[in-house]
Design a protein around this motif. Sequence first.
Motif, PDB file in Angstrom:
ATOM      1  N   GLY A 127      26.834 -65.766  34.531  1.00 26.41           N
ATOM      2  CA  GLY A 127      28.264 -65.959  34.285  1.00 26.41           C
ATOM      3  C   GLY A 127      29.103 -64.951  35.042  1.00 26.41           C
ATOM      4  O   GLY A 127      30.179 -65.268  35.554  1.00 26.41           O
ATOM      5  N   MET A 128      28.591 -63.733  35.141  1.00 25.42           N
ATOM      6  CA  MET A 128      29.324 -62.688  35.863  1.00 25.42           C
ATOM      7  C   MET A 128      29.410 -63.052  37.336  1.00 25.42           C
ATOM      8  O   MET A 128      30.432 -62.859  37.984  1.00 25.42           O
ATOM      9  CB  MET A 128      28.630 -61.334  35.663  1.00 25.42           C
ATOM     10  CG  MET A 128      28.696 -60.866  34.209  1.00 25.42           C
ATOM     11  SD  MET A 128      27.725 -59.382  33.885  1.00 25.42           S
ATOM     12  CE  MET A 128      28.790 -58.104  34.532  1.00 25.42           C
ATOM     13  N   HIS A 129      28.302 -63.599  37.849  1.00 25.52           N
ATOM     14  CA  HIS A 129      28.274 -64.029  39.235  1.00 25.52           C
ATOM     15  C   HIS A 129      29.292 -65.130  39.512  1.00 25.52           C
ATOM     16  O   HIS A 129      29.919 -65.176  40.566  1.00 25.52           O
ATOM     17  CB  HIS A 129      26.885 -64.580  39.573  1.00 25.52           C
ATOM     18  CG  HIS A 129      26.213 -63.772  40.625  1.00 25.52           C
ATOM     19  ND1 HIS A 129      26.748 -63.628  41.875  1.00 25.52           N
ATOM     20  CD2 HIS A 129      25.066 -63.059  40.605  1.00 25.52           C
ATOM     21  CE1 HIS A 129      25.951 -62.850  42.583  1.00 25.52           C
ATOM     22  NE2 HIS A 129      24.933 -62.482  41.837  1.00 25.52           N
ATOM     23  N   ALA A 130      29.428 -66.016  38.540  1.00 25.74           N
ATOM     24  CA  ALA A 130      30.296 -67.171  38.737  1.00 25.74           C
ATOM     25  C   ALA A 130      31.777 -66.794  38.600  1.00 25.74           C
ATOM     26  O   ALA A 130      32.646 -67.508  39.097  1.00 25.74           O
ATOM     27  CB  ALA A 130      29.950 -68.255  37.729  1.00 25.74           C
ATOM     28  N   ALA A 131      32.048 -65.659  37.943  1.00 27.31           N
ATOM     29  CA  ALA A 131      33.439 -65.295  37.664  1.00 27.31           C
ATOM     30  C   ALA A 131      34.063 -64.544  38.841  1.00 27.31           C
ATOM     31  O   ALA A 131      33.366 -63.966  39.666  1.00 27.31           O
ATOM     32  CB  ALA A 131      33.499 -64.425  36.411  1.00 27.31           C
TER      33      ALA A 131
END
Length: 888
Positions: A451-455
């Motif tokens: 999720g951090m990567h996608a944000a």
Amino acid sequence: MTKWVYTFGGGEAEGSAGDRDLLGGKGANLAEMCNLGLPVPPGLTIITEACARYYDDGRVIPDELKAQVKAGIEKMQAITDRIFGDTQHPLLLSVRSGARASMPGMMDTVLNLGLNDHTVQALGHDAGDARFAWDSYRRFIQMYADVVMGLDHEVFEEILEDEKGRLGYENDTEISAVEWQHIISLYKRVIEEELGEAFPQDPEVQLWGAIGAVFASWMNPRAITYRHLHNIPAAWGTAVNVQAMVFGNLGNTSATGVAFTRNPSTGENELYGEFLVNAQGEDVVAGIRTPQNITEAARIASGSDKPSLEKLMPEAFEEFQRICARLEGHYRDMQDLEFTIERGTLWMLQTRSGKRTAKAALRIAVDMAEARTITTDQAVTRIDPASLDQLLHPTIDPRARRDIIGSGLPASPGAATGEIVFTSEEAVLAEKEGRKVILVRVETSPEDIHGMHAAEGILTCRGGMTSHAAVVARGMGIPCVSGAGNLRVDARNELLIAAGMTLKKGDIITIDGSSGQVLKGEIPMLQPELSGDFGKIMAWADASRRMTVRTNAETPADARAARSFGAEGIGLCRTEHMFFEGERINVMREMILAADEAGRRVSLAKLLPMQRSDFAELFSIMHGLPVTIRLLDPPLHEFLPKTDGEIADVSAVLGMNPAELRQRVDALHEFNPMLGHRGCRLAISYPEIAEMQARAIFEAAVEAARETGAPVVPEIMVPLVGLKSELDYVKACIDAVAKEVIGESGIEIEYLVGTMIELPRAALRAHVIAESADFFSFGTNDLTQTTFGISRDDAAQFLNTYIQKGIVEKDPFVSLDFDGVGELIQIAAERGRRTKNGLKLGICGEHGGDPASIRFCEETGLDYVSCSPFRVPIARLAAAQAAINGKG
Ligand code: ADP
Ligand code: MG
Ligand code: MG
């Protein structure tokens, strides 16, 4: 006898620019300007040490100092042909503070000292301008009462505003001599009323009052806080400059101004500054009237209809321009100047190296190097490596309006805008749909990686600079604000609650990871620029650098970003991060939950092709550059579900009984996982995991070499080794797999096997471990943790208190502890190389991107530093600076 006082004026000075420690920055540069023959009003500087003595001696001024000041003033009287306190031709003084390092806002200067009810008449008579004399007197009373007597200047502002209103005036300059006299009587009255004492009339008393106030200002709370923030020792003290006044308020041929020899925000080589006619001191910056441009070009550019200095006072302007060029050439740096014009005559009051933005710093350094004013090495050392952060990420346009709704720690630089989402799943989904989001969490955990990567950016309400969110975001180069305590996440209702405002999922926010601010809505941004001046400085840095700079990266995106920032290999590929992605985590869980080795091998066989393709891609991106891959490091239970809900989900996916899964999770529970079943201990318990990873690495190397034609020399790194026998055991597994793959492929593979040094025992036994290792990589995150015995994950709870209470100066997880952890590194480096000459040494902790730690690595003779992709340029610059400084 101590020489407490250094004089300057009349074309010579007792001190010079080199005497900064003694005379403070302002005093040293005033002396230097005098030595250069520039027009500087005469004066004297009381040395910084007098300030310390003043405190040691219970705030008494030594007689010796008094006598020397008196002698200094006599010199000034001789040069100016005026006498301090005289009722015919009075000499007026300014009393100015000036520490070694510039400390804005420490103390306000006192101007026009020496005026009283008698000398004011003489001054007016002397100048043939009574209005000027009374204007100077009221300024003096205002400043002195504020700075020395402690009466807030607001009181005087009010009186002045009332009177101006009554008289129907807009500007102070409209007030006549008689009207000023009346205002002054009101000033004196309010002082008596508020303080119960009269304004001092004796110039001697005024002088020592002002000098004492400068000393005292060194210990005021503002100054103490500033010193704390900037690591300035209290023992330095401040110097005091006492200088003959020159008057910018002597009518319309007089003025006062400030200027930079170049534009401090763009770095452009153009004189940049402002001035006011018939004004004094800080009027320009105080915003009393709108200041005018110095150059005609700037006036036109700003669309101002008020004449420039260039037009208004061409002779003074021309002389000023010449002096600017002279000073810049002399100091070989952009200067920040203060000046006053008295009836057409120019006087210089201050020069110093000007503060500038990161962008301007690059531009100025490049321009000066290209003009051969400085060497390219000097240009490289002029740039603060940490400031590059500002340039590598989008930043909020400084002209944009900021609607701040909260603030936290500036955990990972850069600004980002997006819709609020509260879960990693939603972040991933949004990315697929092409929506930009900010992931908002109370805190993050390893499961949030995807999720951090996608944000676009990450915002947490809890956690410090070394919290999971902060470390991972910095690693990914994603902006992050952590620990925003004044914001609250209501995850259940999907709300972000700020003071006086509630935002919901989908609302747009902007975070500024460079300042820690959280802002409402979308804000205009400036995009980074990596060519031009930046590229030139980096090329010069690379030419002077000894150490190699690698990156910590495991995803293709990170590896590519790092290459574009100039990384020369991968120093740390954390394979566990590859197992959290997508479907893999379930195969991983299956492997961990398998009943026996045979079961584990079935799952590992499924993981093998995934790992192989990961590595092949990394090898091909790095195109023959070294790639260091670390075998699985964290304890296995990190991959397993924790909450009942997660257990239910996972057991459904894996077709297991939830109770059985819960039992297995419980069985893997550790009291202290950081010191538990992790690192090489896993490879020793489950060699089949290490074998699978080694096979994936070797097969990928074969594949990549075939594809790109660039041979790959993989460097396999065994984590958390404390004993040589541990390394030997794991290395034997790796060597056996290598043999097999070479046999199968018929291709000779070169590879290295080395170890992390992250336990004190490993550092101490480095000479023995080096017998089996081709390289050491200092894992300074764990080494700091194990040396201090401080858990990195729990440190935030008390380290801040430690810093506040002065128990530690800096967070050792951010800036390497040279004394303890550093000594272990030195020991390991020295002992390791005693066994194996030329043993390759590197560092791969968070410290690998910290300029001070990089300097330490250079001094210790390490071969490379490895850091997160976005810190690669910072590390390249810092490593070059360390090498340049090392050359002497
Ligand atoms: P700061 O360190 O806050 O800049 P300074 O000591 O430089 O304080 O003084 C502030 C301003 O006061 C100067 O920029 C100048 O305009 C004015 N000033 C200081 N000394 C003199 C002087 N001898 N004659 C005229 N103006 C002065
Ligand atoms: Mg100044
Ligand atoms: Mg470690």
